[in-house]
Motif scaffolding. Sequence first.
Motif, PDB file in Angstrom:
ATOM      1  N   ILE A   1       0.830  -1.211   0.000  1.00 22.03           N
ATOM      2  CA  ILE A   1       0.000   0.000   0.000  1.00 22.03           C
ATOM      3  C   ILE A   1       0.862   1.259   0.000  1.00 22.03           C
ATOM      4  CG2 ILE A   1      -1.730   1.294   1.307  1.00 22.03           C
ATOM      5  CD1 ILE A   1      -2.921  -1.334   2.186  1.00 22.03           C
ATOM      6  N   LEU A   2       1.965   1.255   0.768  1.00 24.74           N
ATOM      7  CA  LEU A   2       2.854   2.423   0.757  1.00 24.74           C
ATOM      8  C   LEU A   2       3.472   2.651  -0.617  1.00 24.74           C
ATOM      9  CD1 LEU A   2       4.996   2.570   4.040  1.00 24.74           C
ATOM     10  CD2 LEU A   2       3.642   4.406   3.023  1.00 24.74           C
ATOM     11  N   GLY A   3       3.762   1.559  -1.344  1.00 24.88           N
ATOM     12  CA  GLY A   3       4.400   1.692  -2.649  1.00 24.88           C
ATOM     13  C   GLY A   3       3.443   1.792  -3.813  1.00 24.88           C
ATOM     14  N   ASP A   4       2.138   1.756  -3.534  1.00 24.41           N
ATOM     15  CA  ASP A   4       1.143   1.822  -4.597  1.00 24.41           C
ATOM     16  C   ASP A   4       1.250   3.147  -5.349  1.00 24.41           C
ATOM     17  OD1 ASP A   4      -1.450   1.985  -6.026  1.00 24.41           O
ATOM     18  OD2 ASP A   4      -1.926   0.198  -4.851  1.00 24.41           O
ATOM     19  N   GLU A   5       1.050   3.096  -6.663  1.00 29.13           N
ATOM     20  CA  GLU A   5       1.175   4.297  -7.489  1.00 29.13           C
ATOM     21  C   GLU A   5      -0.173   4.750  -8.057  1.00 29.13           C
ATOM     22  OE1 GLU A   5       4.172   3.699 -10.436  1.00 29.13           O
ATOM     23  OE2 GLU A   5       5.634   2.935  -9.011  1.00 29.13           O
ATOM     24  N   SER A   6      -1.268   4.179  -7.562  1.00 33.20           N
ATOM     25  CA  SER A   6      -2.592   4.547  -8.062  1.00 33.20           C
ATOM     26  C   SER A   6      -2.937   5.988  -7.674  1.00 33.20           C
ATOM     27  CB  SER A   6      -3.646   3.592  -7.500  1.00 33.20           C
ATOM     28  OG  SER A   6      -3.308   2.248  -7.752  1.00 33.20           O
ATOM     29  N   LYS A   7      -3.999   6.502  -8.290  1.00 29.97           N
ATOM     30  CA  LYS A   7      -4.436   7.867  -8.016  1.00 29.97           C
ATOM     31  C   LYS A   7      -4.795   8.025  -6.545  1.00 29.97           C
ATOM     32  CE  LYS A   7      -5.304  11.948  -9.751  1.00 29.97           C
ATOM     33  NZ  LYS A   7      -4.213  12.760 -10.331  1.00 29.97           N
ATOM     34  N   GLY A   8      -4.291   9.078  -5.935  1.00 33.10           N
ATOM     35  CA  GLY A   8      -4.596   9.363  -4.546  1.00 33.10           C
ATOM     36  C   GLY A   8      -3.604   8.810  -3.555  1.00 33.10           C
ATOM     37  N   THR A   9      -2.697   7.965  -4.007  1.00 30.88           N
ATOM     38  CA  THR A   9      -1.679   7.420  -3.108  1.00 30.88           C
ATOM     39  C   THR A   9      -0.583   8.450  -2.876  1.00 30.88           C
ATOM     40  OG1 THR A   9      -0.464   6.433  -4.946  1.00 30.88           O
ATOM     41  CG2 THR A   9      -2.138   5.064  -3.865  1.00 30.88           C
ATOM     42  N   VAL A  10       0.328   8.144  -1.960  1.00 32.24           N
ATOM     43  CA  VAL A  10       1.379   9.104  -1.630  1.00 32.24           C
ATOM     44  C   VAL A  10       2.271   9.363  -2.845  1.00 32.24           C
ATOM     45  CG1 VAL A  10       2.939   7.333  -0.721  1.00 32.24           C
ATOM     46  CG2 VAL A  10       3.152   9.688   0.066  1.00 32.24           C
TER      47      VAL A  10
END
Length: 743
Positions: free
Chosen positions: A65-74
């Motif tokens: 989840i921390l490394g996710d690149e989807s819209k709205g992620t960090v």
Amino acid sequence: WYQRRVRGNITKPTFYSNPYPPDSKYINQYTIYENGALTHELELLFPIASSEEEIKLDHKLVLTILGDESKGTVTSHLRDLGYIIDLTVSTLTFPESFSCLTIQIHLTSTGSCNVKRIVRTVLDYVDLMKREITKSIWEDNFNLQGIRFNYHDESDLKTLLKTLPGWMSSASSPRYYLNNQLEHTKYKREDIDRILNKLNVKNLNILQGGAGFDIMECEFPSLDQYDKTFRTKYHSSLIPSSWINYWQSKDHVTRGLTIPGKNEFIPSDFTVLPLSRLPQPSVIIDEDGFKAYWKQDSSLPKTYVNCKFFIPEFYKDPLLVATLRLYLELVSESLDTVTYPASTAEYRYLLSPVSEGFKLRVEGFSDRVTFFKFLKLVVTALKDPPPITEMRFKYQVQEMVYDQLNKIYKDQPFRQGFYLARLFYQTYSYDNRLLNSHILKLTQKQVLEEGRELLKKLAIKCFVFGNVEVREALRYTVYLRDQFLSHILKSSYSYRGTVLVLPPGRWIWQVPVLNPTESNNCIFVINEISARTVSGPSLRKSILLTLLATIMKDPAYATLRTQEHLGYTVFTGTLKMLSVDYFYLLLQGSHYTPEVMMKRVVEFLHSYKETLHGLVLNGTDEHPSGEEWFTTTKQEAINLLLSRPESQVGLAEHYSDTSQSNWPFFNRKEYIVSAGRSIEKEDLISFYNNYIIGDARQLIIQLHGAGYQPRQNTSVPSKQILDQDSIQKLKEKLFPVNTEFVW
């Protein structure tokens, strides 16, 4: 690099990585150090485990989840602000049961001056994870772990084990242990919180590396410390209290962050299909400018679609070659965000430029819904990629230029030899420095416009392989065809590649090793054999070439390295460029001049003629007659030519490459066996005399180490001293040979 403090047998780094055990002296450090990176790099380190029990906690959900690149992620949020280029999350496990979580970030110039804001965004995202991670999100992630393992290629288990934590991969039976974990691990909210609670301000170290701190638009502390081992300046101090107050304040919460929703690419159908009775491989579409093959393989429930896009004549213009390379990079960049959920579910794509155009590979589980959804996602971006930010475009250009220059300046000399050989022999192969000069001048708008134009005149070959029925394979290939239908060439396509052939005799090409710190010299001897065809004399030569390269491997190593100590790297082998076969021998070392090394290599090739005669007449201890030795080694060479990969992905590439080559015959076994049957011992001797010594076409590339001054050597006939500027002039003197692509 580390600055170390030794306590007994424990070496304790004070920055760059966390110490063991973590104590207050090494926490809350902010270290700035100087390096030669193209961009500034930021690393956030959180100690998360100091016992075996903590290390065994499942960190994968937090990392995912921390490394996710989807819209709205960090990652997406910080990219939209123009602060970062990319972000990766991983864990580092050290001896003594200690590990830390690291967040590595490539910064833009704006981001380099906003580290405080970046860290605040990361911490706010961690707080969001504490509130919004649910059991369903955990179950999705856990199911993906099980899917990836249960349907992993058995022939590639070692690669899987490399991805496991150290404590797991060192278990007596990693497969049993992981199966046991997947079977019995239960959702434990307290374990997730236990990890997330370690990601806090009081448990943070920050490292920022880069160049040009003194000319940045914002102020940095003076790099007043120096590391002698790595010869670099740095400054290390406690994180400013004003920053900590800012991070803990409730007045500056980052807005717009969201936890990724349900992954729509998680497959649900893992049915292994019965093998079809249809002949395979089969041509399922055969039209002007578009051809598709299909072959079934049910070893794993996965599907592979490999396509080659032929773009006529573009390879004659280096500007268009550079444009296409950069266009494919933009497509990949635009896909990064939208395909991240798919990549966690084992759906992947690969775009790679080749001399005739480019290749596209789409692979993943055979679930018809999710695979087709992913295929459409990739093809849509290929046809019309959206623009990216100018900062990211600039970074992509820098990375491409840097990578291509590394192939010239940083590679080992023997790798440079391979690079130069391909540059030399192929008519439309361009020096990376020439391509870089064009890449640096291109704007993103030009790349997108020209790239779309290049895709308006195509011929396409596809191969669908894996756990897929012919009906579904047709569905995928018809979709691909229809997407490019208006651009596909409407007459039979013929690609004519051109290779250059040396005149008879020996040509010697001297090239300085372009890495100024490289002390090794390298001799790269290349002998041209002939163009490969389906049957007849040239196929017999391919078998003889493979046989010769195999039997010379050990003698060359024993003579040039073990006995004469001329170098530490000795190879013999075969090359194939377009449809021409080559024999090569390379020697790399630093104790002798290139002239001495070359002289001994040439002498070895001539003296080996007598050794070969002895083998043909008397055999070896293992095969005591010449006839027995020859029959056995000839069969080994034939088996090598007929060998295929064991893994499913390797077989997919094998069949795809065969269909897309200028030798697209899947029944080549009968040709090779038939040609090999007629080869006699005398043919091997004759082949050696004609193509390795005697009046052979031979190119010798001398790669000179740093500080070497060339000397005249009159003992070597037909010497030509060449440099980079004379490459094109030499090409003009050679004989071009057209090799027609068989559609």
